[in-house]
Design a protein around this motif. Structure first.
Motif, PDB file in Angstrom:
ATOM      1  N   TYR A  93      -3.284   8.195  -8.299  1.00 31.55           N
ATOM      2  CA  TYR A  93      -2.962   9.212  -7.847  1.00 31.55           C
ATOM      3  C   TYR A  93      -2.334   9.241  -6.402  1.00 31.55           C
ATOM      4  CZ  TYR A  93      -5.502  11.057 -11.826  1.00 31.55           C
ATOM      5  OH  TYR A  93      -6.448  11.191 -13.046  1.00 31.55           O
ATOM      6  N   PRO A  94      -1.363   8.395  -6.217  1.00 30.79           N
ATOM      7  CA  PRO A  94      -0.918   8.122  -4.517  1.00 30.79           C
ATOM      8  C   PRO A  94      -0.355   9.482  -4.154  1.00 30.79           C
ATOM      9  CG  PRO A  94       0.466   6.910  -5.981  1.00 30.79           C
ATOM     10  CD  PRO A  94      -0.546   7.218  -7.069  1.00 30.79           C
ATOM     11  N   GLU A  95       0.435  10.236  -5.177  1.00 32.53           N
ATOM     12  CA  GLU A  95       1.191  11.417  -4.622  1.00 32.53           C
ATOM     13  C   GLU A  95       0.285  12.592  -4.251  1.00 32.53           C
ATOM     14  OE1 GLU A  95       0.908  10.336  -7.536  1.00 32.53           O
ATOM     15  OE2 GLU A  95       0.429  11.943  -9.036  1.00 32.53           O
ATOM     16  N   ILE A  96      -1.016  12.206  -4.988  1.00 31.90           N
ATOM     17  CA  ILE A  96      -2.004  13.320  -4.556  1.00 31.90           C
ATOM     18  C   ILE A  96      -2.483  13.234  -3.186  1.00 31.90           C
ATOM     19  CG2 ILE A  96      -4.423  14.616  -5.125  1.00 31.90           C
ATOM     20  CD1 ILE A  96      -2.285  15.306  -7.182  1.00 31.90           C
ATOM     21  N   MET A 151       0.874  -1.047   0.059  1.00 29.94           N
ATOM     22  CA  MET A 151       0.118   0.000  -0.110  1.00 29.94           C
ATOM     23  C   MET A 151       0.758   1.212   0.024  1.00 29.94           C
ATOM     24  SD  MET A 151      -3.154   0.208  -0.112  1.00 29.94           S
ATOM     25  CE  MET A 151      -3.808   1.682  -0.715  1.00 29.94           C
ATOM     26  N   PHE A 152       2.029   1.291   0.727  1.00 24.98           N
ATOM     27  CA  PHE A 152       2.740   2.443   1.096  1.00 24.98           C
ATOM     28  C   PHE A 152       3.730   2.680  -0.136  1.00 24.98           C
ATOM     29  CE2 PHE A 152       6.627   4.695   2.662  1.00 24.98           C
ATOM     30  CZ  PHE A 152       6.022   5.682   2.928  1.00 24.98           C
ATOM     31  N   GLN A 153       3.684   3.941  -0.697  1.00 18.80           N
ATOM     32  CA  GLN A 153       4.702   3.777  -2.087  1.00 18.80           C
ATOM     33  C   GLN A 153       5.510   5.071  -1.762  1.00 18.80           C
ATOM     34  OE1 GLN A 153       0.757   3.863  -3.493  1.00 18.80           O
ATOM     35  NE2 GLN A 153       1.417   3.086  -5.544  1.00 18.80           N
ATOM     36  N   PRO A 154       6.829   4.623  -1.601  1.00 21.64           N
ATOM     37  CA  PRO A 154       8.022   5.758  -1.115  1.00 21.64           C
ATOM     38  C   PRO A 154       8.307   6.613  -2.380  1.00 21.64           C
ATOM     39  CG  PRO A 154       8.819   3.502  -1.102  1.00 21.64           C
ATOM     40  CD  PRO A 154       7.578   3.370  -1.194  1.00 21.64           C
ATOM     41  N   GLU A 155       7.986   6.085  -3.565  1.00 25.73           N
ATOM     42  CA  GLU A 155       8.266   7.019  -4.694  1.00 25.73           C
ATOM     43  C   GLU A 155       7.433   8.348  -4.944  1.00 25.73           C
ATOM     44  OE1 GLU A 155      10.274   7.117  -7.442  1.00 25.73           O
ATOM     45  OE2 GLU A 155      11.579   6.296  -5.858  1.00 25.73           O
ATOM     46  N   ALA A 156       6.085   7.887  -4.456  1.00 24.17           N
ATOM     47  CA  ALA A 156       5.022   8.646  -4.615  1.00 24.17           C
ATOM     48  C   ALA A 156       5.115   9.777  -3.411  1.00 24.17           C
ATOM     49  CB  ALA A 156       3.459   7.976  -4.495  1.00 24.17           C
ATOM     50  N   LEU A 157       5.511   9.288  -2.390  1.00 26.15           N
ATOM     51  CA  LEU A 157       5.742  10.357  -1.268  1.00 26.15           C
ATOM     52  C   LEU A 157       6.614  11.226  -1.596  1.00 26.15           C
ATOM     53  CD1 LEU A 157       4.795  10.371   1.887  1.00 26.15           C
ATOM     54  CD2 LEU A 157       7.095   9.457   2.358  1.00 26.15           C
ATOM     55  N   LYS A 158       7.736  10.816  -2.341  1.00 24.61           N
ATOM     56  CA  LYS A 158       8.760  11.809  -2.720  1.00 24.61           C
ATOM     57  C   LYS A 158       8.232  13.076  -3.632  1.00 24.61           C
ATOM     58  CE  LYS A 158      12.938  11.458  -4.885  1.00 24.61           C
ATOM     59  NZ  LYS A 158      13.937  10.621  -5.876  1.00 24.61           N
ATOM     60  N   ALA A 187       4.996  13.553  -3.797  1.00 20.28           N
ATOM     61  CA  ALA A 187       4.092  14.668  -2.727  1.00 20.28           C
ATOM     62  C   ALA A 187       4.901  15.718  -2.532  1.00 20.28           C
ATOM     63  CB  ALA A 187       3.521  13.471  -1.859  1.00 20.28           C
ATOM     64  N   PHE A 188       6.176  15.291  -1.844  1.00 28.49           N
ATOM     65  CA  PHE A 188       6.927  16.261  -0.932  1.00 28.49           C
ATOM     66  C   PHE A 188       7.298  17.412  -2.101  1.00 28.49           C
ATOM     67  CE2 PHE A 188       8.085  13.691   2.684  1.00 28.49           C
ATOM     68  CZ  PHE A 188       7.826  14.685   3.428  1.00 28.49           C
ATOM     69  N   THR A 244     -10.786  12.194 -10.126  1.00 29.88           N
ATOM     70  CA  THR A 244     -12.150  11.866  -9.498  1.00 29.88           C
ATOM     71  C   THR A 244     -11.677  10.954  -8.311  1.00 29.88           C
ATOM     72  OG1 THR A 244     -12.886  11.691 -11.673  1.00 29.88           O
ATOM     73  CG2 THR A 244     -14.522  10.802 -10.085  1.00 29.88           C
ATOM     74  N   PRO A 245     -12.401  11.329  -7.191  1.00 32.09           N
ATOM     75  CA  PRO A 245     -12.248  10.470  -5.916  1.00 32.09           C
ATOM     76  C   PRO A 245     -12.957   9.068  -6.367  1.00 32.09           C
ATOM     77  CG  PRO A 245     -12.897  12.286  -5.370  1.00 32.09           C
ATOM     78  CD  PRO A 245     -13.075  12.574  -6.741  1.00 32.09           C
ATOM     79  N   SER A 246     -12.495   8.046  -6.011  1.00 33.00           N
ATOM     80  CA  SER A 246     -13.019   6.966  -6.351  1.00 33.00           C
ATOM     81  C   SER A 246     -12.191   5.644  -5.907  1.00 33.00           C
ATOM     82  CB  SER A 246     -13.059   6.716  -7.774  1.00 33.00           C
ATOM     83  OG  SER A 246     -11.761   6.319  -8.215  1.00 33.00           O
TER      84      SER A 246
END
Lengths: 162, 511, 322
Positions: free
Chosen positions: B360-363, B1-8, B10-11, B351-353
């Motif tokens: 869109y994990p980064e969003i 579930m956790f995606q470090p790439e996306a976290l970066k 997102a920062f 779209t929230p779904s």
């Protein structure tokens, strides 16, 4: 007579008055046809409103008999007819002020309303009253305009650009 | 579930000057809007929404979330300063807040409101981030029957909100139930109890009711008192300028820590209420306030203590994070704030779904960063506003009362631009004043007005689904049975508590 | 005492002047002779700020001045399911400077009222800007996940299948089920979100929602069973969803209509309808409407007036089913 009036100021008396008014209201509801009209799921249209009224009656009646029935509520102790009249007058004046405001505009009528209101509440200097009335009006108008809410401009709206 | 790439990623989205700038603007506008009775976060967002059309997603979210949080806090500033909840969420704050204000501790109360809001909000956001997806599944298990029992459970807390004379509390609650039935029958959508007045068909809106019951009735009481005094005393000496520069003491760390228990209650109750769709933050605030009163009767919550403010504010703000869970997991907005954030995301083409976490994990991560950062902004900017407003609250009464009357009148009009709302506010001003005179508490009315429609609609829905089988409708799932047991235990405990209070003489002079 | 008297005189003079001014201004000559539109148009949105109708109003008004030569002043007048705003609009002169945007919600509310304050026909429809389609969703593995399966199941178990949605949605579904001659249980919800939540939680068998809501949960959590309107869905993945027309029923779509006072001259209505068409072709407007997850379904005044008449008649029938 005096004793009855005194008794009516107790929770007991208040409960009794409430109960009588509410029972009259309940009878009126039961006599209106829409209350008994059945809707799709089998409840009548008036079922839930009547539940509310019945609950009100139950608790008013309990007020007549419970442990605190002899107490006089603080507010009622000092309450006079003048109080009631004062309250009605203030509310009526506010309603009137609002009606006029929509016609002739916020900036014109608000200082007048505030002026008289402040004066009768005890600030007995016309000059101070007028000054604070005008300042408060301008501030309120400014704040509402800043956040994008247009207050009724009324007749001033035709001469002023904002 | 956790995606470090996306976290970066997102920062990178989050740490930009634009995001911070728009967040600051959002909070500032929000506090201003929220502090005005009748204008809510929704109004503010509707006004600012066109601005976000051309913005990238992160600044747009920053602006809207900042605005929302600012508005919720702004509502409590005016609740404390003028007994006028600026937003419905702040209604429970009035009880202790305004009493503190009257004793000159307004600034303390406002800062307590801010501190407990920010604490509970941040904590609930963190919880949301950690457990959002599994919790969403649990939330869906709450169907009509379960929601019905949850509301019944909430009703048992009315006892705690009833004050000394419990029958009057129940009377007030019944009035709330009755008023809530005015409007439209939830099943057939046919108007009922409207006395032939067509504009009542939509029901009594909450904002004018609240403005009447809280603001107008309080000010009416003060006004009438002044009228009487002004007949006796010829001149009331008023020094306006001096009054404005007088300032109370701020909140100390010690006082903040003293309320840990109330904040914890607020956090748990608020988070729970928030993650179930449809209950809303006002219910969260009242429930948390009621539970806090129930848990520590010795703290005298309701008589003007910081603990009361903390419980109410923590309870309402802790709903913010969890309310996003159904939105992020299924695209179902669980509350107004969630709907607004969902709307903002949609405007950005997201779209929230159930696909949101995947696509869109980064969003999603950036959204949570903004949620937490907005708390910090709210804390900083909110303090300045709070000090300004509490000074306004110190205005001499002959000036304050007319000012609040004007604000409440145009506020209830500006709420929807509907002049009938002003009539309702004035009528409820009189009702509220009458209740004050007779010593009938207003909290039970407000809470039952909010939750009685949920109880009715959910019960009838459950009955329709089970084709009229009462037992299957209301006791058809283990969760419902669990809630019934919880209700029974809670009722028993609160009765026992009331009995012991009476025995101890906690309720004085029972004749 | 004397100063007080002077003050009263001054005060009355000021009030008198202001009222006098007001009368002068009120007597100002109207701008009727000039070509329409000669001044700002008041655009009444009958729902609160922040809602769907409000967003439509605001997006369209942002481009209004380019197409009408005059700006729109959007006013939200909600209350009583939109009837309050509608009624306020009718109180204004029938000169085309007051326009009302509504939906089917006030129409349903009027049909439900025993003594309605206005009639649903107290409006001259200028155009439709969009329309909702009530789409029925079911869990993918359920026997009623296709229209044929649903009909077979409902025939075997009359009244057993539960269908959730808001009043308009439930009405749209009831209209189709009635024509198909099958019996289901309609569960009313205050909001589509609540209905969808109960559907996802398995508390109700099927739910009705608009296309924009449905596409958030299809195909992961649900499948679309039927589109109860006559307007087809062209989006990817929805080509095979049968519409009312495909199945030979009279469908019902729920329009977002724009209307004016019934006495408004026809040339103004025609003009407005044409300009609305060009406004909705505006790229910026198109883009934002799309971002909202909504779509533009424009019907000019003649078609819209006909469709509206048909819709109200259809609703009068369907309302008895609730």
């Amino acid at each position: 007579m005096k004793r009855v009036r005194k008794w009516l100021r107790r929770n007991q008396g208040i409960g009794l008055i409430f109960s009588i008014c509410l029972i009259v209201f309940l009878v009126y509801l039961e006599l209106t046809p829409w209350v008994h009209r059945e809707v799709r799921d089998g409840f009548t249209l008036g079922f839930f409103p009547v539940v509310g009224v019945v609950l009100l009656i139950i608790f008013s009646v309990i007020m007549v008999f419970d442990a605190r029935r002899r107490e006089v509520p603080e507010g009622v102790e000092v309450f006079t007819f003048k109080y009631f009249l004062g309250g009605i007058l203030i509310l009526a004046a506010t309603g009137f002020y609002f009606t006029i405001m929509r016609k002739i505009g916020f900036l014109i009528i608000t200082p007048v309303y505030l002026l008289f209101f402040i004066y009768i509440l005890g600030l007995k200097s016309w000059r101070k009253c007028a000054l604070s009335a005008v300042i408060m009006t301008v501030i309120v108008y400014g704040v509402f305009t800043c956040i994008g809410v247009r207050l009724p401009p009324g007749i001033l709206g035709r001469i002023l650009p904002f | 579930m956790f995606q470090p790439e996306a976290l970066k990623e997102a920062f990178q989205l989050f740490f930009t000057p634009e995001v911070f700038l728009w967040m600051a603007i959002g909070v500032t506008v929000g506090v201003g809007v929220g502090a005005i009775p009748g204008l809510s976060a929704a109004t503010g967002i509707a006004i600012m929404l066109p601005l976000t059309f051309t913005m990238p997603v992160a600044p747009a979210l920053g602006l809207l979330i900042g605005l929302y949080k600012g508005a919720v806090y702004g509502g409590s500033i005016s609740a404390i300063s003028f007994a006028t909840p600026g937003t419905s969420e702040a209604a429970a704050t009035v009880y202790d807040g305004y009493k503190l204000m009257k004793r000159g501790h307004g600034r303390k109360a406002v800062e307590m409101a801010l501190a407990s809001s920010v604490t509970a909000d941040t904590a609930s956001d963190l919880v949301t981030i950690c457990v959002a997806p599994p919790l969403a599944m649990v939330a869906l298990k709450f169907g009509p029957a379960e929601r019905f029992w949850l509301v019944v459970l909430a009703f048992t807390l009315i006892g705690a909100l009833s004050g000394k004379h419990i029958v009057k509390g129940l009377l007030s609650a019944s009035l709330g139930i009755f008023l809530a039935t005015i409007g439209t029958d939830p099943v057939s959508a046919v108007p009922r109890m409207t006395f032939g007045v067509y504009w009542l068909a939509g029901g009594i809106p909450f904002i004018p009711l609240m403005i009447g019951i809280f603001a107008l009735s309080t000010m009416l009481e003060e006004g009438i008192k002044l009228l009487k005094e002004s007949g006796v005393v010829e001149k009331v000496k008023v020094n306006i300028v001096k009054g404005f520069f007088k300032e109370g003491a701020g909140l100390t760390m010690k006082e903040y820590l003293r309320c840990w228990k109330e904040m914890l209650i607020g956090f748990f109750v608020g988070s729970f209420v928030g993650f179930l769709p449809g209950l809303g933050s006002t219910v969260g605030a009242f429930l948390s306030y009621g539970v806090a009163r129930q848990v520590s009767p010795d703290k005298k919550i309701g008589e003007g203590v910081l603990e009361g403010v903390a419980a109410a504010e923590a309870g309402n703000n802790a709903t913010v994070g969890p309310t996003l869970i159904p939105l992020l997991a299924f695209g179902i907005p669980g509350s107004i704030s969630a709907a607004l954030i969902g709307g903002a995301l949609m405007l950005q083409g997201i779209t929230p779904s159930p696909r949101l976490f995947k696509l869109y994990p980064e969003i999603v991560y950036a959204l949570f960063m903004i949620l937490i950062a907005a708390n910090a902004f709210n804390f900083g900017i909110g303090r300045i506003f709070g000090r300004l407003y509490t000074r306004l609250g110190l205005l001499p009464k002959p000036l304050l009362v007319p000012l609040i009357f004007v604000m409440a009148t145009i506020g209830s009009f500006a709420y929807r631009g509907n002049h009938y709302d002003v009539i309702l506010a004035l009528v409820f001003g009189l009702v509220g004043y009458g209740m004050r005179v007779f010593g009938i508490p207003s909290a039970p009315l407000v809470i039952s007005f909010l939750i009685a429609p949920m109880m009715e609609a959910n019960m009838r829905r459950a009955l329709i689904i089970s084709h009229g089988n009462w037992i299957q409708a209301l006791l058809g799932s283990p969760l419902s049975i669990g809630l019934v047991v919880a209700t029974a235990i809670l009722t028993f405990l609160s009765l026992k508590l009331k009995a012991s209070e009476i025995a101890r003489g906690g309720i004085e002079k029972v004749v | 005492m004397k100063t007080r008297f002077i003050k009263v005189i001054i005060l009355s003079a000021v009030i008198f002047l202001l009222i006098g001014n007001g009368l002068v201004f009120a007597g100002e000559a109207p701008v009727e002779d000039a070509e329409y539109p000669a001044k700002m148009i008041t655009y009444i949105c009958v729902f609160a700020a922040g809602g769907g109708t409000d967003r439509w109003s605001r997006i369209m008004s942002s481009a209004a001045v380019d197409h009408f030569g005059q700006a729109w002043h959007v006013v939200n007048i909600p209350g009583a399911d939109g009837i309050v705003g509608w009624r306020e609009g009718l109180k204004k002169p029938a000169d085309g400077y007051t326009v009302i945007q509504g939906s089917t919600t006030p129409v349903i509310a009027l049909l439900k009222e025993e003594k309605p304050p206005i009639s649903p026909f107290d409006i001259k429809i200028v155009c439709y800007v969009s329309a909702f389609r009530a789409v029925l969703v079911a869990k993918p593995d359920a026997p009623w996940s296709t229209w044929e399966g649903l009909v077979a199941y409902a025939r075997q178990n009359p009244g057993k299948l539960t269908v959730g949605g808001t009043t308009s949605h439930v009405m749209g579904q009831a209209n189709i089920f009635d024509q198909a001659g099958i019996e289901v249980t309609l569960v009313p919800y205050d909001s589509t979100a609540d209905g969808i939540a109960d559907f996802l939680g398995g508390h109700i068998d099927t739910a009705s929602a608009t296309f924009s809501t449905v596409q958030t949960i299809v195909p992961e959590e649900a499948v679309a069973v039927i589109n109860t309107s006559e307007i087809p869905i062209t989006a990817k993945g929805f080509e095979n969803v049968p519409s009312a027309k495909d199945l030979g029923f009279d469908g019902m779509a729920f329009p977002r209509w724009v209307g004016v006072h019934p006495d408004t001259p026809d040339e103004i209505v025609v003009f407005f309808s044409e300009k609305m068409d060009s406004l909705l072709q505006d790229d910026a407007v198109k883009k934002f409407i799309k971002k909202l997850g909504e779509e533009i379904i424009f019907l000019p005044y003649d078609e819209a007036q006909e469709a509206y008449r048909k819709l109200v008649e259809g609703m009068k029938r369907a309302i008895r089913l609730l």
